[in-house]
Design a protein around this motif. Structure first.
Motif, short mmCIF file in Angstrom:
data_model
loop_
_atom_site.label_atom_id
_atom_site.label_comp_id
_atom_site.label_asym_id
_atom_site.label_seq_id
_atom_site.Cartn_x
_atom_site.Cartn_y
_atom_site.Cartn_z
N ILE A 1 0.86 -1.19 0.00
CA ILE A 1 0.00 0.00 0.00
C ILE A 1 0.89 1.22 0.00
O ILE A 1 1.76 1.38 0.87
CB ILE A 1 -0.94 0.01 1.22
CG1 ILE A 1 -1.87 -1.21 1.17
CG2 ILE A 1 -1.75 1.31 1.26
CD1 ILE A 1 -2.78 -1.33 2.38
N ILE A 2 0.68 2.09 -0.97
CA ILE A 2 1.47 3.32 -1.11
C ILE A 2 0.57 4.50 -0.78
O ILE A 2 -0.53 4.63 -1.34
CB ILE A 2 2.02 3.45 -2.55
CG1 ILE A 2 2.80 2.20 -2.94
CG2 ILE A 2 2.88 4.70 -2.68
CD1 ILE A 2 3.05 2.08 -4.43
N ILE B 1 -2.61 2.30 -4.28
CA ILE B 1 -2.21 3.68 -3.97
C ILE B 1 -3.40 4.39 -3.35
O ILE B 1 -4.51 4.36 -3.91
CB ILE B 1 -1.75 4.44 -5.23
CG1 ILE B 1 -0.58 3.71 -5.91
CG2 ILE B 1 -1.33 5.87 -4.88
CD1 ILE B 1 -0.15 4.35 -7.23
N ILE B 2 -3.20 5.02 -2.21
CA ILE B 2 -4.23 5.84 -1.60
C ILE B 2 -3.77 7.28 -1.56
O ILE B 2 -2.59 7.57 -1.40
CB ILE B 2 -4.58 5.35 -0.17
CG1 ILE B 2 -3.37 5.51 0.76
CG2 ILE B 2 -5.05 3.91 -0.17
CD1 ILE B 2 -3.68 5.26 2.23
N VAL C 1 -4.24 8.40 8.20
CA VAL C 1 -4.58 7.45 7.14
C VAL C 1 -3.32 7.01 6.40
O VAL C 1 -3.14 5.82 6.09
CB VAL C 1 -5.60 8.07 6.17
CG1 VAL C 1 -5.84 7.15 4.97
CG2 VAL C 1 -6.91 8.34 6.89
N ALA C 2 -2.42 7.96 6.13
CA ALA C 2 -1.19 7.62 5.39
C ALA C 2 -0.31 6.66 6.18
O ALA C 2 0.49 5.92 5.58
CB ALA C 2 -0.41 8.90 5.08
N GLY D 1 8.94 4.14 3.66
CA GLY D 1 9.44 3.92 2.31
C GLY D 1 8.35 3.89 1.27
O GLY D 1 8.64 3.94 0.07
N TYR D 2 7.11 3.79 1.72
CA TYR D 2 5.96 3.78 0.81
C TYR D 2 5.00 4.93 1.11
O TYR D 2 3.84 4.87 0.75
CB TYR D 2 5.23 2.44 0.87
CG TYR D 2 6.03 1.30 0.27
CD1 TYR D 2 5.91 0.99 -1.08
CD2 TYR D 2 6.89 0.56 1.05
CE1 TYR D 2 6.65 -0.05 -1.64
CE2 TYR D 2 7.64 -0.49 0.50
CZ TYR D 2 7.52 -0.78 -0.84
OH TYR D 2 8.25 -1.81 -1.39
N LYS D 3 5.49 5.95 1.82
CA LYS D 3 4.69 7.14 2.11
C LYS D 3 5.32 8.34 1.42
O LYS D 3 6.51 8.59 1.58
CB LYS D 3 4.61 7.38 3.63
CG LYS D 3 3.74 6.38 4.35
CD LYS D 3 3.62 6.69 5.82
CE LYS D 3 4.89 6.33 6.58
NZ LYS D 3 4.71 6.36 8.04
#
Length: 946
Positions: free
Chosen positions: A199-200, A311-312, A319-320, A326-328
């Motif tokens: 999840i990014i 991806i959100i 939420v992030a 590494g994926y934020k």
């Protein structure tokens, strides 16, 4: 919205009808008529009605409401809520005045303008009746036009239409500006060879370009996945709609395998899981607001080991946080260069190379500055201006009414709607706190401590369990930051927020909302007469060239904060006789005020009084009548003594008083402190006491202040130390301690120092006894210290070796702390240290930094080490340093520094006593108590440590 006013009134009534208040009120009410005796029951009825109105307004999202009527009705509710807040303050005052035992008693003569208990009863009856009438009028006038009561105005489909209409996904690649780094990071996350589901999260404030960034990557990456889907979630999501949209995107609209419209929630959920199980998929969930919806989505998207990606985009850090490190990706506002480039590409589309005409240059720069790096605003405003004639007068007119345009221009109001959504969906407890920040000037750095104390004084913060009000308020501040409503400007070395600011457009919209709710206004007469808002509650004076209008001082006024410091002092106290008796906050920092009128004593509701950087020499006797006062700040004034009877102010939480005597900060005692007054030790709610002189009697009584969190005690003598250590051992909340000796020859025997809890910050100034560092405090809590400062200790052995044992230190300052010749930092020492300041150690002629030491250091400042001629050995190992300052150094050192290879340090500044490499860059260095940065330039000396 009237929720903010209603909640304040409900909270105040809750205090008035609480059990402890009733206990003291009953004897007083029993002596009065039956009508008065029923006063508190009437208050409860009003509270109940206001709670119902609040619930109605929270659910007031319906089609067909007559907008003008409902807004008028809400304005009338708000006015009554403000009336009730005033009445409750009067009631608590009168009850306290007649009951000596009451914790909030006020044994002072009733101000002449204060209403009697009979009048309060009459007012409560009136408010109750008008509320009932308002409820009846609501039913008569605010019914939907079509008599339907259950048609939501913002259902999922209409919310999507609004959302999609505000996003221009057709932007060409060459028109995209300032997203290269984020785009590369996002593509790298998609292409990583990890076969697990990832999840990014792409997050940032509304209008910052999150969806535009993701869409740009999405349309170029769909071919790399078996199936793809884009689902806009929004605040009004329905999970059934989300699953249906997901299935339509994956299977295509013409798929005949099943009819999604006929499936229930469970069937849809299972079908999504089944389809995703065997495919490598890329799904975008755009505009997620809450963690709750994210958890529901995460339960369905399956990890099939095929390297699928989700991806959100979201406005909130909470939420992030579902994404792993590494994926934020946090999307920040554009820098000045990119903002200008984007604006010009939209505003001057037909001009070759999109060059701004010279006559429009200044106005264009002003518009870009107002957009503050927000791509949504830059694109929308630039596009509109591209249709206007290239006339500077017309463009300037547009700029002067830019905020009006945002609210009323149909081609721009989507910008307002997108930004306003963040405010609309704030929890009620945060709305007042957010609007309050709009009272500060544009680009103003709002200090955490100041803001928290103001919020508490205003009554915005409710007690939660055993947490202090300050802790709750700091949690609110963090929440506003996480929701992208405030921008963090500075954090301390242990990642605590120090200062924040509001984005310019967000601030303008908050000012508009504040005026609409009569919450506050900003006073600026630069362009003429200021329009006074009816029922005004708060005013911040940004510019005052012609004197304050008398009409601004209404009886409802709760807050006055002054930022324009060049105005004469005569006008600032005219509000007292005008009847602003409910004033809770008065901040006149920096004004040329020398005296405070005795009439200030009538402000029985005053909770926050700040006179920092004024010329006030003494406070009048009447300040002892301010029994609700929570914060008194007299920093850098001429006043050090408080009038007799000041100990009656039992609600004081923060007492901040000191006088600057040496602006160069070169001596041990650069400022003078307050003399302790009789009864100071009885202020049981005191949390901050900065600064106070030690004497034998006060030191013995100091332990009574068990709630102290921050203490700076000066003029300490050897004879005080045993009793001082004993008193400090009784404090269970202390986190910041500053102990200063009376002079450079006084020795402080602190070997008996012990504390119940660990400190965050410790500053010791003066010579220390040999056993100090072996005290029980250091053996028990030393490793939990985060910031340490030693000054004028004149230690013969280097303290660095011992200090390296304090493994969690993030900041270290040594000033006149060591008389030796060498400073060595061995490998593995100070692994968490981020800031080091080494100042005024005249014998040191060598510094050595071994590889592996100071591995986290980002800031180094070496000041006035005059015998240090050579550049520190091993400085090449300081790979993490971002800024290095070498000030007031020997000329040989500067020559060697100029020849040294320091390319690994981005910013290096130097100065001798006469020459400086920096003329405009300030060095972030502390004033007294290491609380706030104090900057000063000394002509040709450059920027120096103070």
């Amino acid at each position: 919205m009237a929720e903010t006013a209603i909640l304040l009134a409900v909270n105040k009534i809750g205090i008035a009808v609480a059990g402890e208040t009733l206990k003291f009120a009953r004897p007083l009410l029993a002596k009065k008529s039956e009508r008065i005796a029923a006063l508190q029951n009437d208050m409860k009825l009003i509270r109940n009605e206001l709670e119902l109105i609040h619930a109605f307004l929270k659910g007031n999202n319906r089609n067909g409401w007559k907008v003008g009527v409902i807004e008028t009705w809400i304005r009338q509710v708000r006015r009554l809520a403000y009336d009730m807040e005033d009445v409750v303050d009067q009631f608590i005052y009168i009850v306290g005045k007649h009951n000596k035992e009451m914790p909030w008693k006020n044994h002072i003569k009733k101000p002449q303008s204060l209403d009697s208990l009979d009048k309060i009863t009459h007012e409560v009856k009136r408010i109750n009746q008008e509320l009932q009438q308002l409820s009846n009028r609501r039913d008569r006038w605010t019914n939907p036009i079509d008599d339907e009561t259950d048609i939501p105005v913002a259902n999922y489909e209409t919310e999507q239409e609004l959302y999609l209409s505000s996003h221009n996904y057709s932007i060409n690649d060459e028109e995209l500006v300032g997203i290269d780094m984020n785009r590369s990071a996002l593509i790298e996350s998609l292409h990583s060879k990890d076969h697990l589901l990832r999840i990014i999260a792409v997050w940032g404030m509304g209008g910052i370009g999150k969806s535009t960034l993701v869409n740009n990557v999405y349309k170029n990456e769909v071919s790399n996945f078996d199936c793809c889907a884009w689902v806009s979630v929004s605040q009004t999501y329905k999970m059934e709609d989300i699953w249906k949209k997901l299935l339509r995107d994956i299977l295509g609209k013409d798929n005949k395998e099943f009819d999604a419209e006929m499936m229930n929630y469970t069937e849809l959920r299972m079908e999504v899981m089944k389809i995703l199980d065997k495919r490598r998929y890329l799904i975008i969930f755009d505009d997620i607001w809450t963690a709750a919806v994210l958890f529901k989505i995460r339960d369905v998207i399956v990890d099939n080991g095929l390297g699928s990606r989700v991806i959100i985009t979201t406005r909130t850090e909470e939420v992030a946080s579902i994404a792993e490190d590494g994926y934020k990706i946090k999307v920040e506002p554009l820098n000045n260069h990119d903002a200008w480039l984007l604006f010009c590409r939209k505003a001057f589309q037909k001009i070759e190379n999109h060059i701004c005409p010279l006559e429009l240059n200044q106005c264009s720069m002003d518009i870009v500055h107002k957009c503050d790096g927000l791509p949504l605003a830059l694109v929308a405003i630039g596009s509109i201006l591209s249709l206007k004639s290239k006339n500077s007068k017309e463009w300037r007119l547009f700029y002067n009414q830019l905020i009006w345009e945002l609210h009323n221009n149909e081609n721009l109001n989507h910008v307002e709607k997108i930004l306003s959504l963040s405010y609309k969906y704030l929890p009620d407890c945060l709305k007042n706190c957010f609007l309050y920040c709009a009272m500060f000037p544009e680009d103003y750095l709002i200090q955490r401590k100041r803001l928290i104390r103001l919020w508490i004084a205003e009554g915005f913060i409710e007690q939660k369990g055993a947490c202090s009000l300050e802790d709750v308020a700091e949690g609110y501040l963090r929440e506003l930051v996480k929701r992208s409503m405030l921008q963090v400007v500075m954090r301390n070395n242990f990642d605590r927020i120090k200062s924040v600011r509001m984005h310019d457009l967000v601030r303008e919209l908050a000012i508009h909302q504040s005026a609409k709710e009569s919450f506050s206004t900003t006073y600026d007469d630069t362009h003429g007469v200021v329009q006074v808002i009816p029922d005004l509650r708060r005013v911040s004076v940004l510019r005052c060239n012609k004197g304050i209008q008398s009409s601004i001082y209404s009886s409802r006024l709760r807050t006055i904060i002054a930022f324009h410091t060049s105005m004469s002092s005569s006008s600032w106290f005219s509000f007292i006789p005008s009847g602003s008796k409910y004033l809770a906050v008065l901040d006149l920092s920096g004004l040329p005020i020398e005296a405070i009128p005795n009439s200030i004593g009538v402000l029985f509701n005053l909770r926050f009084l700040c006179l920092n950087d004024t010329n006030v020499k003494e406070l009048p006797k009447s300040v002892t009548k301010l029994r609700n006062l929570q914060t008194l700040s007299l920093e850098r004034t001429q006043s050090l003594n408080l009038p007799r009877g000041f100990s009656k102010l039992k609600k004081l939480r923060h007492l901040l008083i000191w006088k600057l005597v040496d602006p160069t900060y070169r001596n041990m005692n650069n400022w003078e402190s307050m003399e302790p007054f009789e009864g100071l030790w009885n202020l049981k709610e005191l949390q901050s006491l900065n600064e106070v002189r030690a004497n034998k009697f006060f030191v013995a009584k100091l332990g009574s202040l068990s709630q102290l969190r921050s203490l700076c005690i000066t003029c300490v003598r050897s004879s005080h130390c045993a009793e001082l250590c004993n008193s400090l051992s009784k404090m269970n909340q202390l986190s910041r301690l500053n102990i200063r000796a009376s002079n450079k020859d006084e020795v402080l025997p602190l070997e008996d120092l012990t504390l119940q809890n660990p400190l965050e910050k410790l500053e010791l100034v003066g010579q220390l006894s040999e056993g100090t560092f072996e005290s029980s405090f250091f053996s028990m809590h030393g490793n939990q210290l985060l910031q340490m400062e030693l000054s004028w200790c004149q230690l013969m052995e280097s303290p660095v070796a011992w200090l390296s044992k304090l493994s969690n230190l993030t900041e270290l300052r040594l000033t006149r702390a060591y008389t030796g010749q060498q400073l060595n930092f061995q490998a593995s020492w100070f692994r968490n240290l981020k800031r080091v300041v080494l100042r005024d150690m005249p014998q040191v002629h060598q510094m050595c930094i071994h590889e592996g030491a100071l591995v986290s250091l980002v800031y180094l400042h070496v000041d006035r080490l005059k015998e240090l001629h050579a550049v520190p050995i091993g400085i090449k190992f300081l790979y993490s340093v971002k800024e290095a300052y070498f000030t007031r150094m020997h000329s040989d050192f500067i020559r060697n520094l100029q020849m040294a290879n320091l390319n690994h340090i981005p910013k290096v500044y130097w100065s001798t006593e006469g020459v400086s490499s920096v003329e405009t860059e300030p060095v972030n260095l502390p004033g007294p108590c290491s609380t706030n940065p104090q900057w000063r330039t000394l002509g040709g000396l450059g920027w120096v440590f103070m």
